[in-house]
Design a protein around this motif. Structure first.
Motif, PDB file in Angstrom:
ATOM      1  N   ARG A 594       0.831  -1.205   0.000  1.00  0.00           N
ATOM      2  CA  ARG A 594       0.000   0.000   0.000  1.00  0.00           C
ATOM      3  C   ARG A 594       0.865   1.254   0.000  1.00  0.00           C
ATOM      4  O   ARG A 594       1.883   1.319   0.683  1.00  0.00           O
ATOM      5  N   PHE A 595       0.438   2.233  -0.801  1.00  0.00           N
ATOM      6  CA  PHE A 595       0.947   3.598  -0.710  1.00  0.00           C
ATOM      7  C   PHE A 595      -0.160   4.455  -0.087  1.00  0.00           C
ATOM      8  O   PHE A 595      -1.329   4.336  -0.463  1.00  0.00           O
ATOM      9  N   ALA A 596       0.217   5.307   0.821  1.00  0.00           N
ATOM     10  CA  ALA A 596      -0.775   6.202   1.434  1.00  0.00           C
ATOM     11  C   ALA A 596      -0.150   7.590   1.589  1.00  0.00           C
ATOM     12  O   ALA A 596       0.846   7.737   2.295  1.00  0.00           O
ATOM     13  N   PRO A 597      -0.714   8.622   0.902  1.00  0.00           N
ATOM     14  CA  PRO A 597      -1.926   8.609   0.080  1.00  0.00           C
ATOM     15  C   PRO A 597      -1.760   7.747  -1.186  1.00  0.00           C
ATOM     16  O   PRO A 597      -0.651   7.455  -1.610  1.00  0.00           O
ATOM     17  N   ARG A 598      -2.890   7.377  -1.767  1.00  0.00           N
ATOM     18  CA  ARG A 598      -2.891   6.497  -2.916  1.00  0.00           C
ATOM     19  C   ARG A 598      -2.247   7.168  -4.128  1.00  0.00           C
ATOM     20  O   ARG A 598      -2.101   8.396  -4.193  1.00  0.00           O
ATOM     21  N   ASP A 599      -1.915   6.342  -5.080  1.00  0.00           N
ATOM     22  CA  ASP A 599      -1.330   6.822  -6.327  1.00  0.00           C
ATOM     23  C   ASP A 599      -2.295   7.770  -7.036  1.00  0.00           C
ATOM     24  O   ASP A 599      -3.481   7.473  -7.188  1.00  0.00           O
ATOM     25  N   GLY A 600      -1.812   8.950  -7.465  1.00  0.00           N
ATOM     26  CA  GLY A 600      -2.611   9.915  -8.207  1.00  0.00           C
ATOM     27  C   GLY A 600      -3.393  10.896  -7.357  1.00  0.00           C
ATOM     28  O   GLY A 600      -4.219  11.646  -7.893  1.00  0.00           O
ATOM     29  N   PRO A 669       3.983  23.480  -3.955  1.00  0.00           N
ATOM     30  CA  PRO A 669       3.024  22.939  -4.916  1.00  0.00           C
ATOM     31  C   PRO A 669       3.737  22.288  -6.092  1.00  0.00           C
ATOM     32  O   PRO A 669       4.794  22.746  -6.548  1.00  0.00           O
ATOM     33  N   GLY A 670       3.158  21.188  -6.567  1.00  0.00           N
ATOM     34  CA  GLY A 670       3.748  20.501  -7.697  1.00  0.00           C
ATOM     35  C   GLY A 670       3.399  19.023  -7.703  1.00  0.00           C
ATOM     36  O   GLY A 670       2.679  18.523  -6.845  1.00  0.00           O
ATOM     37  N   LEU A 671       3.913  18.301  -8.714  1.00  0.00           N
ATOM     38  CA  LEU A 671       3.687  16.871  -8.878  1.00  0.00           C
ATOM     39  C   LEU A 671       4.884  16.115  -8.321  1.00  0.00           C
ATOM     40  O   LEU A 671       6.026  16.419  -8.663  1.00  0.00           O
ATOM     41  N   TYR A 672       4.620  15.106  -7.481  1.00  0.00           N
ATOM     42  CA  TYR A 672       5.683  14.346  -6.811  1.00  0.00           C
ATOM     43  C   TYR A 672       5.523  12.859  -7.092  1.00  0.00           C
ATOM     44  O   TYR A 672       4.416  12.365  -7.337  1.00  0.00           O
ATOM     45  N   ARG A 673       6.668  12.151  -6.995  1.00  0.00           N
ATOM     46  CA  ARG A 673       6.661  10.702  -7.151  1.00  0.00           C
ATOM     47  C   ARG A 673       7.517  10.070  -6.061  1.00  0.00           C
ATOM     48  O   ARG A 673       8.652  10.506  -5.818  1.00  0.00           O
ATOM     49  N   VAL A 674       6.955   9.050  -5.405  1.00  0.00           N
ATOM     50  CA  VAL A 674       7.709   8.227  -4.463  1.00  0.00           C
ATOM     51  C   VAL A 674       8.079   6.943  -5.199  1.00  0.00           C
ATOM     52  O   VAL A 674       7.201   6.259  -5.746  1.00  0.00           O
ATOM     53  N   GLN A 675       9.370   6.618  -5.214  1.00  0.00           N
ATOM     54  CA  GLN A 675       9.823   5.432  -5.954  1.00  0.00           C
ATOM     55  C   GLN A 675      10.710   4.574  -5.059  1.00  0.00           C
ATOM     56  O   GLN A 675      11.619   5.079  -4.399  1.00  0.00           O
ATOM     57  N   SER A 693       6.235   2.508  -7.554  1.00  0.00           N
ATOM     58  CA  SER A 693       6.145   3.961  -7.434  1.00  0.00           C
ATOM     59  C   SER A 693       4.693   4.412  -7.362  1.00  0.00           C
ATOM     60  O   SER A 693       3.777   3.694  -7.756  1.00  0.00           O
ATOM     61  N   ALA A 694       4.503   5.618  -6.860  1.00  0.00           N
ATOM     62  CA  ALA A 694       3.184   6.254  -6.798  1.00  0.00           C
ATOM     63  C   ALA A 694       3.387   7.764  -6.853  1.00  0.00           C
ATOM     64  O   ALA A 694       4.419   8.285  -6.394  1.00  0.00           O
ATOM     65  N   THR A 695       2.419   8.484  -7.406  1.00  0.00           N
ATOM     66  CA  THR A 695       2.521   9.939  -7.524  1.00  0.00           C
ATOM     67  C   THR A 695       1.429  10.621  -6.714  1.00  0.00           C
ATOM     68  O   THR A 695       0.390  10.027  -6.403  1.00  0.00           O
ATOM     69  N   PHE A 696       1.681  11.863  -6.352  1.00  0.00           N
ATOM     70  CA  PHE A 696       0.665  12.703  -5.716  1.00  0.00           C
ATOM     71  C   PHE A 696       0.957  14.154  -6.074  1.00  0.00           C
ATOM     72  O   PHE A 696       2.087  14.517  -6.428  1.00  0.00           O
TER      73      PHE A 696
END
Length: 925
Positions: A594-600, A669-675, A693-696
């Motif tokens: 699980r990723f939290a917060p969820r992907d997207g 502010p911006g788009l991030y990715r956890v990998q 990976s997941a983005t938020f």
């Protein structure tokens, strides 16, 4: 043959009440050592008067009641010259009462047969005689039959080992069993600050749920003296508790799940409070995970250390009554159905649903589960259903045990031949609500009722710990019951050890399940588990089981061993053989669960990010080269020159939950990715099979046009950040609803929901239909009425927002109140007036959510405009006394009520309105 002229009779009125209803049983074998004394065994009578003269001056009498046919002991205690105050025994059964006077050892007995169920009777007079020639095997001046009655050992002259012989201690008035629990019945009590409704016990602690008063923590190391050492006021309505290790999880009603740390019991405190869209009704814990059953039928798995929802099962549409676990199977009970849910994989799956026949009681007591080693009990209003779970994923309904009582609340197995149940003749809260003892056996055997232990108030729930029953007794608090006679026979338990190893092997770094089948002639007290000769777990709750984390393979470590020691209530112990298993390499790579917060996700703010793995991770493999947090830069595209890799990200790994928490400073502010990438690996060195990976997205809060939608978010929603009303329809952009989920764009921002996802948390409930503060007013309606979605009572006037909105009051004005109001925010037993109301003012007696009785204790005065109402659920809305003529009266419950109506006739000229919509069991005058 007696000299009637010299005989002095002492009449004992031993009042005995027979339990109303059908009575039960299994396993007919009597206790070892229980005696049925026949006349030819009595020895020589040397004194033919009934009792010594000094008995009339008072003294102590030991007594034992046995089933005459089997010799099974159902009661053992002491009494004075007034006799037994009361006792409840099975009907239509022949018993024998054996007794002796402590000072002179004068002995007496009487046999009697109990009448049919529901009748009371008086045990016949007991005549005491001095005797000679009785066997005294251990030579302690206490005959063997007296030892059996007192519960001491017939082969040990000093049963309690204090240096004084049993006979000398008995005749001198001392206790021959110091430190042992001998008396059968209630041996101790502990007061609670609220009504005790549920209980669990672990590590010499008993935790009692008390509704709105939270939970109490008792030290029960000494079963004779439970000591309340802490109270934790949970924010909701503590309805159910479950214990594991140093954590207690609480189903806290509308406030969701409360996680309480009891590692320092006296300083117990809430570590996490997790809210859901529906009230939490039931909970069970395993390891550091809690499984929470909701009113809407969902079951949520929560990481108790972080408060993170791991996964959710949505395959049930009815209110969850109770939950239980065996191995990797979760059992859920609703009215009419038992569900077996496979929890081995990331997504829970339904393995089987099985019928659970029975009805639900008017008193609202929930159905309960008890999960044994290969069987399961599921109670209903009149008894319980018994299931075979030898195949945990395939529960098979074996029998329905039904009694004449309609107030069954719970039944638990003791692990030996007994089961303890909390029952009542009535489904409501009136009448007796006590604790029954049953003899139970195999899956096909019918349980046999043995006796009842009367508790001071309403026995609601029970937990067995160290061979004692700990009972939640409503206003009676905590009651401790010794249900089995003291084990003085010296026979240790017989044990069989089962484990999940395969062909003498076990994978390194994995959890090995170990279970113990322990059988004793009286009662197993606890089982202690040892690994490589070191104690790791002491289990006082049947079924006796634990999970052992297997060691890693090293050059000097290729095997590991374990054994168990089972002890009974007499201090007799059995040690199992040592089991040695060969360690084999772990070949399963870890995955990200699980990723939290969820992907997207689109979020306004984020302090920490949680990643949960499928198994323990080698902490040294978690570092900047394997964990990356990247900002995509102004072009929102990853992998080009404007990307920025965040530095200074904190990384904290929790071994108990296999979870990694990433901490940030303030994110722009911006788009991030956890990998996450190899070399992240498990304890055996198996690396992640692939990059995960997941983005938020983080948006800023600048709002140049003051429309309630941040400028960054307006661009994502296709709105104009320079216009308050982009489409010119007269509705400002903040009040628009981009994803049509019933929650305005501003509401999404305030509540940190995703404005482009109508169901942000994926729970099947639209964001606008969620209720963040659980006040009965949806989040969408909160914003439409300008009330605070995080406060039950926005204007602080004592009336919750939903009541003010529905009743036409102003939820933003503290002066907009009912002229006369008696109200309970969430739950009330009685909402009513005990004194006369002001006849000049209208009056409302109300409970917005749940109430047992909403009524007046006496008739309102003539001419008083009165409303008695329960917003959602009520058992009884009505008056118990005649009402005066010619005054308006309304009694209402919406949407569900069991009984809406006065107990007495309404006067002919009475203006009267009575309604329940849409469901009522009985609406009549």
């Amino acid at each position: 043959e007696r000299d009637e002229g010299k005989m002095k009779r002492l009449q004992y009125l031993l009042n005995c009440t027979i339990l109303a209803g059908t009575c039960l049983g299994l396993i007919p074998a009597p206790f070892a050592g229980a005696q049925v004394l026949e006349d030819e065994d009595l020895g020589e009578v040397v004194s033919n008067y009934v009792v010594d003269q000094d008995v009339f001056g008072g003294g102590v009498f030991y007594y034992q009641i046995i089933v005459d046919e089997t010799g099974e002991t159902v009661a053992r205690d002491k009494m004075d010259e007034e006799g037994i105050e009361s006792i409840i025994l099975s009907p239509n059964t022949r018993f024998r009462l054996l007794s002796f006077y402590a000072e002179t050892l004068s002995f007496g007995w009487v046999t009697f047969t109990t009448p049919p169920a529901g009748r009371t009777f008086v045990i016949p007079t007991v005549e005491y005689l001095e005797m000679t020639g009785l066997d005294d095997t251990d030579g302690d001046d206490l005959p063997d039959i007296h030892e059996t009655i007192a519960g001491t050992s017939a082969t040990n002259p000093d049963t309690d080992g204090d240096g004084f012989g049993d006979g000398a201690e008995v005749t001198s008035g001392k206790n021959p069993l110091d430190g042992f629990i001998v008396d059968v019945g209630i041996i101790a009590s502990g007061p609670t600050s609220g009504p005790a409704v549920d209980i669990c016990a672990i590590n010499n602690l008993a935790i009692v749920a008390m509704g709105q008063a939270g939970i109490s923590v008792f030290n029960v190391k000494d079963g004779f003296e439970p000591v309340r050492i802490a109270q934790v006021n949970t924010p909701g309505d503590a309805r159910a508790v479950s214990c594991f290790s140093d954590l207690v999880v609480v189903a806290d009603g509308g406030a969701g799940l409360a996680v309480v740390d009891i590692s320092d019991p006296a300083g117990a405190f809430i570590t996490r409070q997790v809210q859901f869209e529906s009230p939490a009704e039931a909970v069970v814990s395993r390891g550091n995970f809690a499984y929470v059953g909701l009113r809407n039928g969902d079951i949520v798995m929560v990481d108790t250390l972080t408060g993170t929802e791991i996964t959710r099962f949505e395959g049930i549409s009815a209110r969850i009554q109770d939950l239980g676990i065996r191995e990797e199977v979760l059992y859920a009970l609703t009215v009419g159905t038992l569900y077996a849910i496979d929890i081995r994989l990331d997504d829970f799956s339904l393995a089987k649903s099985e019928t659970a026949p029975g009805s639900f009681g008017a008193g609202g007591f929930r159905w309960r589960l008890f999960v044994g080693d290969d069987f399961l009990y599921a109670n209903n209003i009149q008894g319980f259903n018994l299931y075979d779970i030898s195949d945990p994923l395939d529960p098979e309904h074996k029998q329905r045990f039904q009694t004449g009582q309609r107030g069954w609340k719970q039944i638990v197995s003791t692990g030996s031949q007994f089961a303890v149940a909390v029952t009542s003749p009535n489904s409501t809260r009136d009448g007796p609500h006590h604790v029954d003892l049953y003899e139970v056996g195999g899956l096909e055997d019918e349980p046999q009722y043995l006796r009842t232990f009367e508790t001071p108030d309403i026995a609601t729930a029970v937990s067995i710990y160290n061979a004692l029953a700990y009972v939640a007794d409503d206003d009676g608090g905590l009651q401790v019951i010794n249900y089995a006679s003291f084990d003085a026979q010296g026979i240790p338990p017989e044990i069989t050890v089962r484990h999940s190893g395969v062909d003498g092997t076990a994978e390194e770094g994995k959890i090995l399940s170990v279970a113990v089948d322990a059988v004793d002639d009286v009662q197993v007290r606890n089982v202690q588990f040892f690994v490589d000769d070191e104690p790791v777990t002491l289990d006082g709750n049947f079924p006796f089981e634990t999970g052992i984390l297997t060691p890693l393979i090293t050059s000097t470590k290729r095997t590991f061993s374990f054994y168990v020691v089972a002890s009974d209530t007499g201090g007799n112990a059995t040690r199992s053989e040592t089991i040695t298993l060969e360690l084999v390499p772990d070949a399963t790579p870890p995955i990200v669960r699980r990723f939290a917060p969820r992907d997207g996700s689109i979020i306004g703010n984020l302090d920490a990010y949680l990643v949960t793995f499928s198994e323990p991770i080698e902490t040294s493999s978690i570092h900047a080269d394997s964990v990356e947090v990247r900002n995509a830069g102004p072009d929102d595209v990853f992998g080009n020159a404007d990307d920025t890799v965040l530095s200074g990200v904190s990384m904290s790994y929790a071994e108990a939950t296999n979870s990694l928490t990433l901490g940030f400073g303030e994110l722009l502010p911006g788009l991030y990715r956890v990998q996450l990438s190899p070399p992240i690996q498990d304890l055996a060195g198996n690396e992640l099979a692939s990059v995960e990976s997941a983005t938020f997205r983080i948006f800023g809060f600048g709002d140049d046009d003051n429309d309630g939608v941040p400028d960054d978010l307006e661009e994502l929603l296709g709105l104009d950040p320079t216009k308050e009303d982009t489409d010119g329809d007269g509705v400002i952009d903040g009040d628009e609803d981009a994803d049509n989920d019933g929650l305005s764009n501003t509401g999404e921002v305030v509540l940190e929901r995703d404005p482009l996802d109508p169901d942000t948390d994926g729970d099947g409930i639209l964001d606008g239909d969620e209720d963040a503060d659980f006040d009965g007013l949806s989040d969408g309606d909160e914003f439409r009425n300008r009330t605070d979605p995080l406060k039950v009572d926005t204007d602080g006037d004592g009336i919750d927002d939903v009541s003010e909105v529905l009743d036409g009051l102003d939820p933003l004005d503290p002066d907009s109140v009912y002229p006369q109001l008696v109200v309970s925010l969430s739950v009330s037993f009685i909402n009513g007036i005990q004194s006369e109301a002001d006849s000049q003012l209208p009056m409302m007696v109300a409970s917005p959510l749940v109430s047992y009785i909403n009524a007046l204790f006496e008739p309102p005065e003539e001419g008083l405009s009165t409303a008695v109402a329960s917003r959602v659920v009520s058992f009884l809305n009505g008056f118990t006394d005649p009402v005066e003529e010619e005054f308006p009266l309304s009694i209402a419950s919406a949407p569900v009520s069991y009984l809406n109506g006065p107990f007495v006739a309404i006067p002919e000229n009475q203006t009267f309105w009575q309604v329940s919509q849409p469901v009522s069991y009985r609406n009549e005058e």
